[in-house]
Design an enzyme around this catalytic site. Structure first.
Site: not given
Length: 1025
Positions: A437, A483, A671
């Site tokens: 390999a 490439v 609130c």
């Protein structure tokens, strides 16, 4: 004597034998006994084991990175989703990693897959085989912590596999004109050579750009390149490769097999004569790099190159790759694998699956120079492959027509870094098979000649511009191994991606057109992306139901502008008041909650704030609203306002807000801190009469819709909602934050602590921790006031949780804490997630899914497990001697399948088509209300009991403990196997399922016998019901 009721009976005492008890003394047990104990409970490999596990014909997934849904969610939630994330900078294909992990954490697997495939058409392949430690994972900021980096590859694999299971095809870019209206350039003929990763990527992006005549020519009779022929099935299954190719073919790309780039078949010159306008070469490196000492050796003698061996293994193990079933190569005895790259390790582990008794991996340099990714090396080590470094091959010894041994010389590195071979140090290794390999090359003169007239570099590879992938011939591009720039699958994919844009640019130039200076490649699309998630409420059209709550994300209108640019459908301003009521905040004022325990960073389940309303003036907000509506006419802007209980004040501020161009108003009557002390917020919102009157004043003052923001800090929220409706409100927001005290330090001081005195006040708790409260508020309001518009807020942090609120009766969804945990970009996840949830409802084949979660299969470590009880009438846990038995049974079954020549069936892709209309947002609003009611409406006859899947059980005993000390002592726990068993005394309470760490390991199933409660003492009278 009367029985003692407060003592457990004998049978219960037996069940409690292994139940934890508080320790009263130290425990004594000999070392020799503990060594035996250790072997019995051991789950990881035994270091002293000399017998290799039988792996012949076993091509099951062996990757440590593979994740199931449970593991994926835990890992995704651990991710920090960093700013300018380094992981993304290290990904060759530029995946938006933090965003796809965000989607996984939010159970939006389609959104994650869409993001992955948008930048990488082979996203599933790369999730499986990417060397992530050298790429994205290598840059993970969590490397700086004790728990280490995120398993990015495993998350990528998981999300794309779930999408694969959805069986939904890719569609053409919906933003393109119809094909018949595209310019002539998009009909240009484009050829690609090689059906590997680079070409698949390039062709996919070209097709997304709109090109309609794209053909891939492949030399072999199978497609996928090295992904198919050289990466083993246990790392990359063939159906994964085929799936990604089918996605490409969904866009009209054609593949012709049996056609190669060669002077004997097709050349660049003949291609040009046939009218092709552009070509891409992605043929890889087809020939092995073979050392001179191997010349003349054959497979019959026991010699293979990786280019010979791995394709043979692939053909014998990858169902569907070839038309006929091929046997695996028969490898016996000792195997030597030469090389230290990923391919060498693939050869080694594949040899074991072909029957090798022992495998030696031999390489020239040391361990620190191994090129393979650590995971590959670790897997080979776990499978008992042996490593022999510092050896260079010298001679192959053949006797009787078979390889019997190899000779090596030792290598050494001198102080200059140069590697030398020492002929005085010879090593002789006996072997039956040698696999070389040593890499691949492009050496076939017929192939090179077919590429004429392009230029080659000094390595004999096509010369390309590394930015454009363009060769010396302007119309020819190349990428991938051929490439020499790409060394991995993902880099090959990026070569093809890079080339696609410049092919596009080249073709357009040939037809006199230009492209944008900055590359703009289209995203990945399916029919899910076409789902309409707009919704109408109170006469207003919302482009999507997600908006900013009146909170920290709306601190300024420049922030709201950025939110609209990101894709949010609407926004509420931060609550503002008249100048006379202006506020100044304290600090610190926004802190993480304690509800997540010791979990720090993003993903907090709650926050507490003592922040008041906006410090900015009404003039600022009114002018800003005008600006926002001018620039974002399709987005809804809701002005959130607050006054004391004063008609003139409410009238003045409401009119100013309407005159600014706001689409609607939200009256902040809820609130929970600070403002109540001023006679505002909660001081008004807890009294139905005050709420009714304020709504009447505002209704008289303005024509636009308005919504009263409800507080959960009341006994009956419906009475407040009803008062708002009676006062003329067009709807309500449910709910504001829950009043609370988040935590105290060990010295008794609170957090947040303000000033030197370290004082605090009760603040507003937000986040997913209050989702149950918000869901109750929304559903109770929707049930009491059918059709009355509701804006939901309170723990909405995903499309899934948003859908829960839509099902509960809300029409639109306000978000705050989730943005505090992350940023404005979560809107993309919410929109794709909601579209997917709606679309999947129309797919008949997916009705057993829970949202985007597939039905759970029996698994361990995220991988399907064979049901041993079906192979052998026996239940075995996965540790100690039982694990060895399991492995033996599985190995024998694999060999039996091989001997009977039973191959796995190839997976055929069948795209699912909607059988029913995709529901709209309007269709799903209030869907859950039919299931809600009083306790008296619930059936106490239709009972369930628990059922445990022993194959998934990890033997922790959590179900056993909770049933003992919090339930009904209905679970037996085997002292040897630690397998829990449900007894017939199970009452179906579901505590066991609730604490089980493995999703769906315990399920609740219908009880088959009548339920008879244990009363303790017989009833003295008959019950009335």
């Amino acid at each position: 004597m009367a029985p003692v009721l407060s003592k457990d009976s004998a049978d219960i005492e037996s069940i409690l034998a292994l139940n934890p008890r508080t320790q009263t003394h130290a425990t004594l047990r000999s070392t020799s006994a503990k060594k035996l104990d250790k072997k019995h409970w051991k789950r990881n490999p035994d270091k002293n084991c000399f017998n290799c596990e039988k792996l012949e014909n076993n091509f099951d997934d062996i990757k440590h990175t593979t994740l199931g849904e449970r593991g994926a969610l835990r890992e995704a939630m651990r991710c920090l989703k960093c700013a300018d994330a380094p992981c993304q900078k290290s990904c060759p294909t530029n995946l938006d990693i933090k965003s796809f992990i965000t989607s996984i954490a939010n159970k939006n697997y389609y959104g994650a897959a869409k993001m992955i495939f948008s930048d990488n058409p082979l996203g599933l392949t790369c999730g499986m085989v990417c060397p992530t430690p050298d790429l994205c994972v290598g840059g993970c900021n969590l490397y700086a912590t004790e728990e280490g980096p995120i398993n990015i590859g495993g998350l990528q694999q998981f999300a794309t596999e779930v999408f694969k299971a959805m069986s939904i095809p890719q569609i053409r870019n919906p933003f393109l004109p119809p094909p018949e209206k595209m310019s002539e350039a998009y009909s240009a003929k484009i050829a690609l050579f090689g059906a590997g990763p680079a070409s698949i990527s390039c062709a996919s992006f070209l097709a997304r750009l709109g090109y309609s005549d794209i053909t891939i020519f492949e030399k072999q009779e199978y497609v996928g390149g090295l992904s198919t022929s050289e990466i083993p099935q246990f790392r990359l299954p063939y159906d994964v490769v085929n799936f990604e190719i089918e996605l490409m073919k969904d866009l009209g790309v054609k593949i012709i097999c049996g056609k190669s780039l060669s002077v004997n078949e097709m050349t660049l010159s003949t291609l040009k004569e046939k009218g092709y306008k552009a070509a891409f070469i992605g043929i890889g490196l087809p020939e092995p790099n073979k050392d001179a000492i191997f010349q003349g050796l054959t497979q019959d003698q026991g010699f293979y190159t990786s280019k010979d061996f791995l394709p043979l293994v692939a053909k014998g193990s990858k169902a569907g790759m070839c038309a006929c079933h091929s046997p695996l190569p028969s490898i016996r005895g000792v195997v030597i694998v030469l090389g230290a790259g990923d391919t060498a390790f693939d050869c080694a582990t594949s040899a074991l699956r072909c029957g090798a008794r022992r495998v030696f991996i031999v390489f020239r340099k040391g361990f620190v120079n191994i090129r393979a990714v650590p995971e590959e090396m670790e897997l080979a080590k776990e499978e008992k492959c042996e490593f022999l470094p510092f050896l260079s091959p010298r001679k192959v010894i053949v006797k009787g027509g078979r390889i019997v041994a190899m000779q090596f010389v030792r290598t050494e590195q001198d102080e200059t870094g140069k590697w030398n071979e020492d002929e005085d140090q010879m090593v002789h290794l006996k072997a039956d098979v040698v696999i070389s390999a040593f890499g691949s090359v492009l050496s076939d003169p017929k192939v090179k000649e077919a590429m004429s007239p392009i230029k080659f570099n000094r390595w004999g590879l096509p010369e390309v511009d590394p930015e454009t992938m363009q060769t010396s011939e302007a119309w020819v591009f190349a990428g991938g191994d051929v490439v020499g720039l790409a060394n991995t699958t993902v880099e090959s994919v990026n070569d093809g991606k890079q080339a696609s844009w410049y092919i596009h640019k080249y073709i357009q130039s040939q037809y006199g057109a230009s492209v944008s200076a900055k590359p703009e490649l289209p995203l990945f699309y399916t029919a899910i992306d076409l789902v309409d998630i707009s919704v109408e409420m109170a006469g207003l059209k919302f482009i999507n139901p997600f908006g900013l709550a009146s909170a920290t994300p709306a601190t300024s209108t420049s922030m709201i502008r950025r939110a609209f640019e990101a894709g949010w459908g609407f926004a509420l301003t931060k609550t503002f008041s008249l100048d006379k009521d202006i506020v100044t905040n304290v600090s610190p004022r926004i802190v993480r909650g304690t509800t997540s325990g010791p979990m720090y960073g993003p993903g907090q389940s709650s926050f507490l704030n003592i922040e008041l309303i906006s410090e900015k003036t009404a003039a600022y907000w009114c002018q800003s609203v005008t600006e926002l509506k001018a620039d974002f006419p399709d987005n809804i802007v809701i002005a959130s306002i607050m006054c004391s209980y004063n008609k003139n004040d409410w009238t003045e501020l409401a009119k100013k807000s309407e005159d600014s161009g706001a689409d609607a108003l939200e009256l902040n009557l809820s609130c929970p801190h600070g403002m109540g002390e001023r006679g505002m917020g909660l001081a008004c919102g807890q009294d139905p009469e005050l709420v009714r009157n304020i709504c009447r004043w505002v209704r008289q003052a303005v024509q636009i819709p308005f919504f009263a923001k409800l507080t959960p800090n009341v006994t009956d929220i419906v009475s407040i909602a009803r008062a708002a409706k009676e006062g003329g409100a067009n709807g309500v927001t449910a709910t504001n934050t829950v009043s609370g005290l988040m935590g105290l330090k060990s010295d008794g001081t609170p957090w947040p602590a303000v000033g030197i005195a370290k004082r605090t006040t009760y603040g507003g708790v937000s986040g997913t921790a209050i989702r149950p409260i918000a869901l109750r508020a929304v559903t109770s309001t929707a049930r009491a006031l059918p059709g009355f518009p509701i804006l939901a807020t309170g723990g909405i942090d995903s499309a899934e949780s948003g859908l829960q609120f839509l099902h509960s009766g809300a029409s639109v969804l306000q978000v705050c804490s989730a943005i505090q945990n992350q940023d404005f970009t979560v809107i993309e996840d919410y929109c794709t997630g909601l579209k997917a949830l709606l679309y999947l409802k129309s797919i008949e084949e997916l009705q057993d899914w829970d949202g985007q979660s597939p039905a759970t299969v029996s698994h361990q470590k995220g991988k399907p497990v064979p049901r041993i009880a079906e192979l052998m009438d026996k239940k075995l846990p996965s540790f100690g001697p039982y694990l060895e038995q399991r492995k033996k049974i599985i190995a024998e079954n694999k060999i039996r399948l091989k001997e009977q020549n039973i191959a796995s069936s190839p997976h055929k892709r069948n795209c699912f088509i909607p059988k029913r209309p995709v529901p709209t947002i309007k269709d799903v609003i209030g869907k859950a209300l039919q299931y809600l009611g009083t306790f008296g409406e619930l059936s106490n006859v239709e009972q369930v009991v628990a059922m445990i899947d022993e194959e998934m059980c990890i033997n922790c005993g959590k179900c056993y403990m909770t049933c003992n000390d919090s339930g009904y002592q209905a679970i037996q726990f085997d002292p040897e196997t630690h397998l829990p068993t449900i007894t017939d005394t199970c009452t179906g309470c579901t505590l066991c399922l609730s604490v089980c760490p493995i999703v769906d390991c315990i399920k609740m199933v219908s009880r088959t016998t009548p339920y008879e409660p244990k009363r303790g003492v017989p009833l003295s009278v008959n019950p009335v019901c």
